[in-house]
Design an enzyme around this catalytic site. Structure first.
Site: not given
Ligand code: ADP
Length: 394
Positions: A7, A179, A238, A381
């Site tokens: 990742n 996601h 954000r 993940e």
């Protein structure tokens, strides 16, 4: 098969080496602050544990350093680089092109590049990771696992924006969702836990990036992040949902350059913009000390999540389970409590005592008579990426 999961972020590489199909983690680690003089490596395996600062100028250097650890004669997990047969890469934006996990080819790489403008914080470094891995693991097969793939089941009425049709038809402008690897992994865990394949689930991923998914029959039905990973919940830096006309106002009336506006909304807003702090732990600590901005930011954060829960209950006509996951969802009792308070109208009733417990694996934190199960499920993940990579190449 040994599968390396990568990742690659703009200044970090997270990695895990798996033995598949046993799903055995041989080692894992992170290199942070690549390009900074204060880069740091954390590496863990059954044979060694490394946690030290070092100078890592580039992603290539970082990956070579990791390979050095993997191949170490005494403490390494592999004897030759060829033992790693496959590399699975997290790629954030797959656009309308990638509906599932794919083997990486030069065509796939150019498509990922075309999507840079849609995920400028993520896709460029994801591709850098792919290029570097190809140059090092010359014989391994490489797979791209897209955050957007899981959301391909979102229906047209939910993914289409109410703008002239040509923008969807000719330019593929739509809600994509992100996601996905995390939402897929935790919702599957919940389905197994509930023993109900048809469960109506709301999955809440709260990390530096935050998103919420409506999931029914194991499929994504709606999602808070849209065309790019920006909309929806309040995130670390954000803003999440805003009225887009404020962009015109900032440019046309307050005379900001468009690039400045982009940087404000992406990197200087969210919890950072509201409080001056990025890490939720600092914000909670400050709020406890009486910092009013931090208190308000926490209330705004929870309020936004509650609004999405309400809309997804309506969208699915019911709810069986809420999942909290990722750094904040798994660790912040306070945020879970704030989100679940005064939600009994939906059958959501948190048990404070259970919420204060910690447990590895799934933690159920609802009252015994709560209609809706509230589960804290650690996301993984990397394992999901390893599974999909293995399934593609086995
Ligand atoms: P990423 O999106 O980078 O993968 P993570 O899922 O690791 O992020 O989540 C990182 C966030 O988790 C940090 O910003 C931090 O605020 C939050 N976090 C981690 N531990 C705790 C904790 N004990 N309490 C509150 N927040 C936490």
């Amino acid at each position: 098969m040994k599968v390396l999961v990568l990742n690659t972020g703009s200044s970090s590489v997270k990695y895990q080496l798996f033995k598949m199909p046993e799903e055995l983690v041989l080692c894992s680690g992170t290199i942070e602050r690549i390009g900074d003089t204060e880069a740091r490596i954390r590496h863990n395996s059954s044979k060694c544990s490394v946690d030290k600062p070092l100078t890592i100028p580039t992603h290539k250097f970082a990956l070579k350093y990791i390979v050095g650890l993997l191949l170490d004669k005494d403490k390494g997990e592999v004897q030759s680089i060829e033992e790693i047969e496959a590399v699975g890469h997290r790629v954030v934006h797959g656009g309308h092109t990638f509906k599932s996990t794919v083997e990486i080819t030069s065509e796939v790489k150019s498509k990922i590049k075309e999507l840079f403008t849609l995920a400028p914080l993520h896709n460029p470094s994801n591709l850098e990771g792919i290029n570097v891995a190809e140059s090092i693991f010359k014989k391994a097969k490489q797979a791209a696992i897209f955050d957007t793939s899981f959301h391909q089941t979102i229906p047209l009425k939910a993914y289409k924006y109410a703008i002239p049709n040509e923008f969807l038809d000719n330019h593929h402008i739509r809600l994509f969702g992100f996601h996905g690897t995390s939402h897929k992994y935790v919702s599957q865990k919940a389905i197994d836990y509930l023993d109900n394949k048809k469960a109506k689930i709301i999955s809440i991923h709260l990390g530096n990036g935050c998103s919420i998914s409506a999931i029914r029959n194991g499929e994504s039905k709606d999602h808070s992040l849209g065309f790019s990973p920006f909309n929806g919940l309040i995130m670390g830096t954000r803003s999440g949902d805003i009225d887009h006309t404020l962009i015109f106002y900032l440019v046309n009336t307050l005379n900001y350059e468009l690039d400045e506006v982009k940087s404000i909304l992406q990197s200087k807003s969210g919890m950072l913009g509201l409080t001056g702090f990025n890490d939720l732990r600092d914000i909670i600590a400050e709020a406890k000390r009486g910092n009013k901005k931090c208190k308000l930011a926490l209330e705004m954060n929870a309020y936004r999540i509650k609004k999405y829960i309400g809309s997804y209950v309506a969208a699915m006509n019911g709810l069986d389970c809420i999942i909290f996951t990722a750094g904040i969802g798994e660790n912040s009792k306070l945020i879970r409590e704030m989100v679940c308070s005064e939600m009994d109208i939906f059958g959501i009733e948190l048990d404070e005592e259970k919420n204060n417990k910690s447990k590895s694996g799934i933690l159920e934190i609802n009252k015994n008579n709560s209609k809706v199960k509230i589960l804290v499920i650690p996301t993984n993940e990397e394992l999901e990426i390893a599974r999909q990579t293995f399934d593609l190449f086995k």
